[in-house]
Structure formats: structure tokens, C-alpha cells
Design a protein around this motif. Sequence first.
Motif: not given
Length: 195
Positions: A86-91, A180-181
Motif C-alpha cells: 500500500s502507498p500508505l506503508d512507510s516502506s 493496494f497494488f
Amino acid sequence: MAGTTSTLLLALAGLVTCQAPGRPRETGVPVPAVGDHAAYARWMVRSMTWGTMSTISTQASIAGYPFGNPVSFADGGTGNPYMCVSPLDSSVKDLQANPKFSLTLSAAQGQSAPAACAPESGRGDPENPPCARLALTGDFVDVTGSPEFNTAVAALNATHPTLNSWGCFQAGGSGGSHGFFLAKMAVKQAWLINM
């Protein structure tokens, strides 16, 4: 050592033959001989279901420092780990700024971890050299809309079916409320310790 790395890179670049896609991890997959480094690395990528993704942080308080985060993955026989993120994830935020990362695996994660990995055996530990460790280094690549998208869906759905309920397998990368992608690691180097 350089020859071993080259062998591993070639092995991970699509010559994986340990297991057909769609079968549960480790079922019927014999552990290769310790001295066959390329096959052992392929087995680990094929057999493990998660690893630690390490990026260079963009978080203000730790910018420039390494940042490790667990990530589920599957390779589908390609040698390239596929993941749903997810683009929301810090990584993932880190990877948008710098696509270079590592993915670290340990034989201690496996369902049939050897005694050399198990502290409760009285002689093992995940840091014990006979407990195999593999660190893959490469580039983060979004596979949304690419010819690899269906391969990534099949690989991840076979071992992580719950990802479908997150919206990971929606074509076009519109994966649910978290966006998610599917992505992969394009492996540049493999580093293995196994004894």
C-alpha cells in the motif's frame, strides 16, 4: 565469492524449478544440498512466505537510516519476489523516493526449520551459521498493468489468498481503501550463508 553471487543471480533470474505454482509452501519440496548455493537460494525464495523488507527511510526523524518492515511475498517460480503493498506503508513511501531495497529471509521462518535454527533445541539459533540466511538486493517495480501482473496474482493468491479481500488482485491497481497494488523485487544480488 563473486562466482557464487553470479551463480545465485542466474539461479534467481527465472530458473526456479523447486515447486509448481499453486501448491502450499514447502509441501513436497526437498531441501537442496547445502553446497548447492544456487538451488538453496531458489528453495528459500520458493519456500518462505514472508521476509523483512529494508529500505532507506524518508521518515523525518530517521531519514537516511535503514528501516525494516515485514512483507508477505511469493515468487510463482520466477525467482522474483512479488508482493502486495500500500502507498500508505512507510516502506512504500521510502521506495517511491528510492526504489532500492533488500529482502532478508531466514530458514528459521520455515515450517520445517532445522534444529540449527531453533533456540529450544539447546544448540540452535536463527543467527547460527548452519541456519541459512538469504539477503536479496534489488529494485522495487510496480507490476500494475504489466504482462507480469497475472503471474503476480497467481503467485500471491496461491500462498496468501487473504490478499484478495484487501483488493490486491484488482486490475489497474485500485486495491481497496488502502490503494493496494502489486510489485516485485527485480533482484540484482543474492547473499547467502548456509553451512
